[in-house]
Scaffold this active site. Structure first.
Site: not given
Ligand code: PDD
Length: 287
Positions: A33, A52, A150, A183
């Site tokens: 996703y 990504r 992801k 994270e």
């Molecule tokens: N989540 N780390 C994790 C585990 C995440 O699920 C996300 C993003 C990020 C940050 O990635 P980005 O900057 O590309 O949004 C880091 C999204 C926002 C979600 O699951 O809602």
């Protein structure tokens, strides 16, 4: 207004949108996703999210039945149909519906399922939480070992959010076996020491945040030093500032870790400035 969602290219009222019970996204979490934020009705860092997505798909030997151009058109159409000024677009691509349950991957020619929907968040850029900051607890990182992909396997991050809620805070930061922060449940984690911004290096143990890449670029341009290395919760507690980044929160100050204030216990100047720069620059570049 009923939300219009998109399933395999069809725009439908959310109540009429359906996916098979045999879809591997549903049965096996066999899906990837992306979440793209929307400001002023335009897409933030869409190309980064699509790059990504390509990588996640390739790592899992999956293909997306829609081209990059079709995905862009779909995102824009969903913004238009749902009149989104600020919010997010959730996009999910699954390995599809093989018509039964099996642990084996179906033939690569089976088309995947593509689902996308909007989330209307009128105060996304002006989120009240950005003024007070997040409080976080730390919990062991018990996710699988390829969180750089992801995938929709979000049970443990969801449990981490619940643990935070039960502790009366906003989020959990995960720690690895050595006790270092990987994270947040759905964001990347940082600390600030003087002029240095410290965040874990990219690997298979964190998601390669699209917001992270942009924020580090802007931080370097603003003459901050970037140190990509692991840090512990204790180091975060003793840091000047901490923050998290994601498409859903942009740059979010973190003011407390495991019950101890970080710095003054209020959003610090570095996180506040990086949030402003990020929002300004990304709004300018939005499509
Ligand atoms: N989540 N780390 C994790 C585990 C995440 O699920 C996300 C993003 C990020 C940050 O990635 P980005 O900057 O590309 O949004 C880091 C999204 C926002 C979600 O699951 O809602």
């Amino acid at each position: 207004m009923t939300r219009t969602v998109c399933v395999n290219g069809d725009y439908l009222p959310e109540g009429e949108a359906k996916v098979s019970v045999f879809d591997r996204g549903f049965l096996m979490a066999d899906a990837v996703y992306e979440v793209t934020s929307v400001l002023d009705g335009r897409l933030i860092d869409f190309d980064g999210h699509m790059r990504r997505l390509e990588r996640s798909l390739a790592e899992l030997e999956m293909t997306c039945p829609m081209s990059a151009t079709e995905l862009l058109t779909m995102h824009r159409e969903l913004v238009r149909l749902n009149r989104i000024d600020q919010g997010m677009i959730y996009l999910q691509v699954t390995r599809g519906n093989p018509g039964d349950r099996s642990f084996l991957f179906p033939d690569a020619s089976l088309p995947g399922t593509v689902v996308a929907f909007t989330q209307d968040i009128p105060n996304l850029a002006d989120a009240p939480a950005a003024k007070t900051g997040f409080k976080v607890i730390t919990i062991p990182d018990l996710r699988w070992a390829r969180v750089d992909i992801k995938t929709v396997q979000l049970l443990y991050p969801s449990m981490g959010k619940m643990a935070a809620k039960q502790a009366g805070v906003d989020d959990s930061w995960f720690t690895d076996a050595a006790g270092a922060v990987t994270e947040g449940t759905s964001n990347n984690a940082y600390i600030v020491k003087g002029n240095r911004i410290i965040t874990r290096a990219l690997g298979t143990d964190i998601l390669h945040g699209i917001t992270r890449a942009a924020v580090l670029r802007f931080a370097a341009e603003a003459q901050f030093e970037i140190e990509e290395r692991a840090f512990t919760p204790a180091e975060a507690q003793g840091a000047d500032e901490a923050f998290s980044t994601a498409a859903s929160i942009f740059v979010m100050p973190v003011v407390e870790v495991d019950g101890k204030p970080v710095g003054t216990g209020k959003p610090g100047p570095v996180a506040t400035r990086l949030r402003e720069i990020y929002l300004d620059e990304m709004r300018k570049a939005a499509i």
